[in-house]
Motif scaffolding. Structure first.
Motif, PDB file in Angstrom:
ATOM      1  N   SER A   1       0.978  -1.379  -0.541  1.00 39.46           N
ATOM      2  CA  SER A   1       0.037   0.131   0.148  1.00 39.46           C
ATOM      3  C   SER A   1       0.558   1.534  -0.011  1.00 39.46           C
ATOM      4  O   SER A   1       2.277   1.266   0.378  1.00 39.46           O
ATOM      5  CB  SER A   1      -0.758   0.191   1.208  1.00 39.46           C
ATOM      6  OG  SER A   1      -2.385  -1.277   1.214  1.00 39.46           O
TER       7      SER A   1
ATOM      8  N   ARG B   1       1.694   7.864   6.531  1.00 40.66           N
ATOM      9  CA  ARG B   1       2.370   7.685   7.811  1.00 40.66           C
ATOM     10  C   ARG B   1       3.957   7.116   8.132  1.00 40.66           C
ATOM     11  O   ARG B   1       4.791   6.880   6.701  1.00 40.66           O
ATOM     12  CB  ARG B   1       2.036   6.674   8.718  1.00 40.66           C
ATOM     13  CG  ARG B   1       1.870   5.157   8.960  1.00 40.66           C
ATOM     14  CD  ARG B   1       1.868   4.351   9.764  1.00 40.66           C
ATOM     15  NE  ARG B   1       2.607   3.297   9.963  1.00 40.66           N
ATOM     16  CZ  ARG B   1       3.115   2.469   9.888  1.00 40.66           C
ATOM     17  NH1 ARG B   1       4.636   2.452   9.184  1.00 40.66           N
ATOM     18  NH2 ARG B   1       3.213   0.531   9.683  1.00 40.66           N
TER      19      ARG B   1
ATOM     20  N   ARG C   1       7.910   2.960  11.119  1.00 37.52           N
ATOM     21  CA  ARG C   1       8.938   2.506  12.469  1.00 37.52           C
ATOM     22  C   ARG C   1       9.141   1.429  11.491  1.00 37.52           C
ATOM     23  O   ARG C   1       9.434   0.620  11.023  1.00 37.52           O
ATOM     24  CB  ARG C   1       7.133   1.966  12.685  1.00 37.52           C
ATOM     25  CG  ARG C   1       5.816   2.129  13.030  1.00 37.52           C
ATOM     26  CD  ARG C   1       4.982   1.924  13.635  1.00 37.52           C
ATOM     27  NE  ARG C   1       3.889   1.083  13.534  1.00 37.52           N
ATOM     28  CZ  ARG C   1       2.768   0.183  12.664  1.00 37.52           C
ATOM     29  NH1 ARG C   1       2.070   1.656  13.148  1.00 37.52           N
ATOM     30  NH2 ARG C   1       2.860  -0.910  12.525  1.00 37.52           N
TER      31      ARG C   1
ATOM     32  N   TYR D   1       5.767  -1.094   2.754  1.00 31.32           N
ATOM     33  CA  TYR D   1       4.594   0.359   2.163  1.00 31.32           C
ATOM     34  C   TYR D   1       5.640   0.908   1.507  1.00 31.32           C
ATOM     35  O   TYR D   1       6.907   1.165   1.469  1.00 31.32           O
ATOM     36  CB  TYR D   1       4.504   1.348   3.404  1.00 31.32           C
ATOM     37  CG  TYR D   1       2.796   0.367   4.947  1.00 31.32           C
ATOM     38  CD1 TYR D   1       1.741   0.401   4.040  1.00 31.32           C
ATOM     39  CD2 TYR D   1       3.606   0.375   5.663  1.00 31.32           C
ATOM     40  CE1 TYR D   1       0.632   0.145   4.713  1.00 31.32           C
ATOM     41  CE2 TYR D   1       2.197  -0.262   6.563  1.00 31.32           C
ATOM     42  CZ  TYR D   1       1.657  -0.002   5.804  1.00 31.32           C
ATOM     43  OH  TYR D   1       0.515  -1.135   7.004  1.00 31.32           O
TER      44      TYR D   1
ATOM     45  N   THR E   1      -4.810   1.191  -2.453  1.00 32.78           N
ATOM     46  CA  THR E   1      -4.464   0.410  -2.700  1.00 32.78           C
ATOM     47  C   THR E   1      -3.946   0.924  -4.133  1.00 32.78           C
ATOM     48  O   THR E   1      -5.068   1.263  -4.524  1.00 32.78           O
ATOM     49  CB  THR E   1      -5.253  -0.766  -2.529  1.00 32.78           C
ATOM     50  OG1 THR E   1      -5.401  -0.602  -1.110  1.00 32.78           O
ATOM     51  CG2 THR E   1      -4.672  -1.872  -3.613  1.00 32.78           C
TER      52      THR E   1
ATOM     53  N   ASP F   1      -4.146  -6.252   2.939  1.00 32.07           N
ATOM     54  CA  ASP F   1      -4.221  -6.219   4.199  1.00 32.07           C
ATOM     55  C   ASP F   1      -4.690  -4.541   4.209  1.00 32.07           C
ATOM     56  O   ASP F   1      -4.392  -3.678   4.126  1.00 32.07           O
ATOM     57  CB  ASP F   1      -3.087  -6.258   5.084  1.00 32.07           C
ATOM     58  CG  ASP F   1      -2.980  -5.514   6.691  1.00 32.07           C
ATOM     59  OD1 ASP F   1      -3.656  -4.509   6.534  1.00 32.07           O
ATOM     60  OD2 ASP F   1      -1.743  -6.292   6.736  1.00 32.07           O
ATOM     61  N   ILE F   2      -5.946  -4.045   4.662  1.00 27.56           N
ATOM     62  CA  ILE F   2      -6.457  -3.004   4.332  1.00 27.56           C
ATOM     63  C   ILE F   2      -7.417  -3.034   5.657  1.00 27.56           C
ATOM     64  O   ILE F   2      -8.065  -4.031   5.880  1.00 27.56           O
ATOM     65  CB  ILE F   2      -6.970  -2.768   2.675  1.00 27.56           C
ATOM     66  CG1 ILE F   2      -8.635  -3.431   2.803  1.00 27.56           C
ATOM     67  CG2 ILE F   2      -6.106  -2.665   2.361  1.00 27.56           C
ATOM     68  CD1 ILE F   2      -9.258  -3.942   1.198  1.00 27.56           C
TER      69      ILE F   2
ATOM     70  N   GLY G   1     -12.077   0.943   3.916  1.00 25.43           N
ATOM     71  CA  GLY G   1     -11.166   0.233   2.053  1.00 25.43           C
ATOM     72  C   GLY G   1     -11.653  -0.968   1.785  1.00 25.43           C
ATOM     73  O   GLY G   1     -11.427  -0.802   0.531  1.00 25.43           O
TER      74      GLY G   1
HETATM   75  P1  5GP Z   1      -0.554   0.490   9.964  1.00 20.15           P
HETATM   76  O1  5GP Z   1       0.002   1.965  10.636  1.00 20.15           O
HETATM   77  O2  5GP Z   1      -0.743  -0.399  11.465  1.00 20.15           O
HETATM   78  O3  5GP Z   1       0.923  -0.548   9.118  1.00 20.15           O
HETATM   79  O4  5GP Z   1      -1.900  -0.186   9.641  1.00 20.15           O
HETATM   80  C1  5GP Z   1      -3.012   0.882   9.961  1.00 20.15           C
HETATM   81  C2  5GP Z   1      -4.474   0.336   9.574  1.00 20.15           C
HETATM   82  O5  5GP Z   1      -4.313   0.478   7.712  1.00 20.15           O
HETATM   83  C3  5GP Z   1      -4.000  -1.346   9.149  1.00 20.15           C
HETATM   84  O6  5GP Z   1      -6.183  -1.689   9.791  1.00 20.15           O
HETATM   85  C4  5GP Z   1      -4.254  -1.943   8.083  1.00 20.15           C
HETATM   86  O7  5GP Z   1      -4.704  -2.852   7.574  1.00 20.15           O
HETATM   87  C5  5GP Z   1      -5.085  -0.761   6.940  1.00 20.15           C
HETATM   88  N1  5GP Z   1      -4.530  -0.392   5.496  1.00 20.15           N
HETATM   89  C6  5GP Z   1      -2.713  -0.769   5.638  1.00 20.15           C
HETATM   90  N2  5GP Z   1      -2.235  -0.494   4.304  1.00 20.15           N
HETATM   91  C7  5GP Z   1      -4.095  -0.023   3.754  1.00 20.15           C
HETATM   92  C8  5GP Z   1      -4.740   0.001   2.969  1.00 20.15           C
HETATM   93  O8  5GP Z   1      -3.857   0.250   1.704  1.00 20.15           O
HETATM   94  N3  5GP Z   1      -5.326   1.127   2.701  1.00 20.15           N
HETATM   95  C9  5GP Z   1      -6.512   0.968   3.545  1.00 20.15           C
HETATM   96  N4  5GP Z   1      -7.911   0.872   3.233  1.00 20.15           N
HETATM   97  N5  5GP Z   1      -5.870   0.500   5.018  1.00 20.15           N
HETATM   98  C10 5GP Z   1      -5.088  -0.044   5.344  1.00 20.15           C
END
Ligand code: 5GP
Length: 239
Positions: free
Chosen positions: A35, A39, A42, A51, A81, A99-100, A104
């Motif tokens: 994706s 952010r 980390r 990412y 995505t 993983d969304i 999404g």
């Molecule tokens: P993290 O910052 O902890 O990696 O992700 C935070 C949230 O963002 C998680 O619930 C993850 O599934 C969601 N997320 C990650 N990539 C995408 C994306 O491309 N689209 C959407 N809608 N959510 C995403």
């Protein structure tokens, strides 16, 4: 698309990343969509691996140019995505895992009704809070306010579970991994069976005991069959 599109969603701290990483090491021919996010990286995260880390400006430009299959704002950052993830997997005839978050997932379901959706639940709020605190501590930024905000958000997300085809409860990691792998295997068998039926009118038969075991495990995770297992989890979250 030629392959199967899998969507996996879970509240932050449900252990989804570990599950997905284990699934990827066990399952071949499953591509993982990387994706775009605004952010900051980390820990050991690398641009282009976990990412595509990008500026808000670039993200907004991509959104305006309709380059996203879906996008959402999660905890103050944008995540999306790219359509090209899907196009690339399609061109290679591969299955793709997204993983969304739940917002999404709703957008993808609209655009791709055949997508196979999986929701991962934490077993209860206490375990979720412990995982969130441990993760924040490891990142050197424990804030009780953030933990409470994430718990409230988790409860909201869990309220969407009925929109998903399969539900996993991530209480015992090995079991959750086995279930996730079984869902992928069972969906592949069903998909291949459908394709064969379309061309020769043949009815799907399980080619091996492994496939029939996967079908059995996956069937237990179908949301419609998981009611008993889900009841205590939902109750613990006040749902
Ligand atoms: P993290 O910052 O902890 O990696 O992700 C935070 C949230 O963002 C998680 O619930 C993850 O599934 C969601 N997320 C990650 N990539 C995408 C994306 O491309 N689209 C959407 N809608 N959510 C995403």
């Amino acid at each position: 698309m030629a392959g199967i599109l899998f969507i996996i969603s879970a509240p932050s701290g449900s252990g989804k990343s570990t599950l997905v990483n284990q699934l990827r090491s066990l399952t071949s021919d499953l591509e993982f969509s990387i994706s775009y996010t605004t952010r900051a990286p980390r820990g050991s995260e690398q641009d282009g691996r976990e990412y595509h880390f990008t500026s808000r400006e670039k993200f907004q430009q991509m959104a305006a140019a309709n380059e996203f299959l879906e996008w959402a704002e999660v905890f103050g950052n944008y995540y999306g995505t790219a359509c090209h993830s899907l196009d690339d997997a399609e061109a290679r005839g591969k299955d793709l895992l997204l993983d969304i978050d739940v917002q999404g997932a709703a957008q993808v379901r609209k655009a791709k009704p055949d997508a196979v959706s999986i929701f991962v639940m934490p077993p209860n709020p206490d375990i979720l809070a412990t995982r969130l605190r441990n993760r924040s501590r490891a990142e050197g930024s424990l804030s009780e306010e953030i933990i409470q905000r994430r718990l409230a958000q988790a409860r909201k997300e869990i309220g969407n579970y009925e929109k998903y085809k399969y539900i996993l409860v991530n209480d015992v990691l090995d079991r959750a991994v086995e279930e996730l792998a079984a869902i992928v295997a069972a969906e592949r068998t069903a998909h291949a069976g459908q394709a064969a039926e379309n061309t020769s009118g043949r009815i799907t038969e399980y080619a091996s005991s492994e496939a029939s075991r996967a079908a059995e495990v996956a069937s237990r995770c179908l949301q419609l069959n998981a009611t008993e297992r889900l009841r205590p989890v939902l109750l613990s979250f006040g749902l």
